[in-house]
Design a protein around this motif. Structure first.
Motif, short mmCIF file in Angstrom:
data_model
loop_
_atom_site.label_atom_id
_atom_site.label_comp_id
_atom_site.label_asym_id
_atom_site.label_seq_id
_atom_site.Cartn_x
_atom_site.Cartn_y
_atom_site.Cartn_z
N ASP A 92 31.48 31.73 116.92
CA ASP A 92 32.90 31.47 116.65
C ASP A 92 33.11 30.39 115.59
O ASP A 92 33.79 29.39 115.83
CB ASP A 92 33.60 31.11 117.97
N HIS A 94 34.81 30.72 112.79
CA HIS A 94 36.22 30.77 112.32
C HIS A 94 36.40 29.83 111.12
O HIS A 94 37.23 28.90 111.14
CB HIS A 94 37.18 30.38 113.45
N HIS A 222 29.19 39.38 121.58
CA HIS A 222 30.25 38.41 121.32
C HIS A 222 30.83 37.84 122.61
O HIS A 222 31.15 36.66 122.69
CB HIS A 222 31.35 39.04 120.45
N HIS A 242 32.98 33.57 122.15
CA HIS A 242 34.31 34.20 122.24
C HIS A 242 35.40 33.34 122.90
O HIS A 242 36.53 33.31 122.43
CB HIS A 242 34.21 35.56 122.95
N HIS A 244 35.71 30.07 123.38
CA HIS A 244 35.92 28.70 122.86
C HIS A 244 36.03 27.70 124.01
O HIS A 244 36.62 26.62 123.84
CB HIS A 244 37.17 28.63 121.98
FE LIG Z 1 36.38 33.24 118.50
#
Ligand SMILES: [Fe+2]
Length: 309
Positions: A92, A94, A222, A242, A244
């Protein structure tokens, strides 16, 4: 793995079709994708309130504070030559939610020693739209440190099949419902990487776990939700992200939302399911907004240990 099957081509056409669909696909059935836009609107109101109450900066500081969490995992059946094998787990990222986060990640991993890096999806902020904005930051991370056994990646629900070419150009080994073997002399471990089961669940992912592979096996998914299938198929380790860790939690780390529909108790950290060890990373980055409360941005380093006792 059946070498005559072109797993990437099958995955590409399936994922392209599912991404254009207005539904998200889960093992329990399909649901409308429209909820994400409602969620984004609610987030904007939430950000406004955080700024009014002067809490936004604190949340941002929390998000930038990436912890390195280290674990030694002991197995009686770990092949001898993999005793002490180190795996860095990034999840993650991002990268476009918090521009510059790649520099924090690079600083953190620079002095770590590991044999393999695995990435369990979600490289961009949004689930739709452009993705080129994450390519240079990701390239920076990938070229900063190249472990001996390389970098293996899978996609999450925020990723698009269109990223595949860029990943391959960077030298990342991308797994699409398929497995790869890492050999050390006569010893080997197998790593199976699946497509995201939160938006893009397919039987192909389950089939990949059900392949009759002998020996020590690691699943990269994931989300935690395929844990039962992985355990039934004798996987030793299941790495995912996934959630967080809830990202914005109540005091004590109590999550408000984890975006899971199965395996909810495995929303963060180390867990066991019968003989399988699992780990749900809280993620390096943040989605929606670049803030965290009572959750931890993390990079995880695992050392595999052979323990015959
Ligand atoms: Fe995520």
């Amino acid at each position: 793995m059946d070498n005559s099957v072109d797993y990437k081509r099958i995955w590409l056409s399936t994922r392209a079709h599912l991404e254009s669909d207005r539904y998200k696909y889960r093992s329990s059935g399909k649901r409308s994708k429209s909820r994400w836009s409602l969620f984004s609107k609610l987030l904007r109101i939430f950000v406004f309130l955080l700024k009014v109450f002067n809490l936004y900066k604190r949340g941002l500081k929390n998000a930038k504070n990436i912890h390195i969490n280290e674990f030694t995992l002991e197995y009686p059946d770990l092949p001898e030559k993999f005793d002490g094998y180190k795996i860095l787990h990034l999840s993650d990222l991002h990268l476009d939610t918090l521009p510059g986060i790649e520099d924090i990640i690079i600083e953190k991993i620079q002095n770590l020693k590991y044999d393999l890096c695995v990435m369990t999806g979600d490289y961009r902020k949004n689930t739709l739209g452009s993705f080129m904005q994450i390519i240079n930051p990701l390239k920076k991370i990938v070229s900063a440190k190249k472990p001996n056994d390389g970098i293996i990646a899978i996609f999450g629900n925020h990723d698009t099949y269109l990223m595949l070419k860029q990943f391959e150009k960077m030298g990342i080994t991308f797994l699409a419902n398929e497995n790869i073997t890492i050999n050390k002399g006569s010893d080997k471990i197998t790593i199976t990487g699946l497509d995201d089961p939160f938006y893009y669940y397919t039987d192909q992912a389950v089939n990949a776990l059900e392949e009759n592979i002998k020996g020590f096996k690691i699943a990269l998914v994931h989300t935690s939700e395929l844990y039962k299938t992985a355990e039934q198929n004798a996987y030793n380790l299941y790495l995912c992200g996934h959630t967080h860790g809830g990202q914005i939690c109540l005091p004590g780390g109590i999550p408000i939302i984890t975006h899971q529909f199965e395996g909810k108790k495995f929303y963060k950290g180390l867990w066991n399911f019968n003989n399988m060890i699992g780990y749900t990373s809280q993620g390096c980055g943040t989605s929606g907004i670049p803030i965290r409360f009572y959750s931890q941005s993390e990079i995880t380093l695992f050392t595999l240990k052979r323990n015959l006792e």
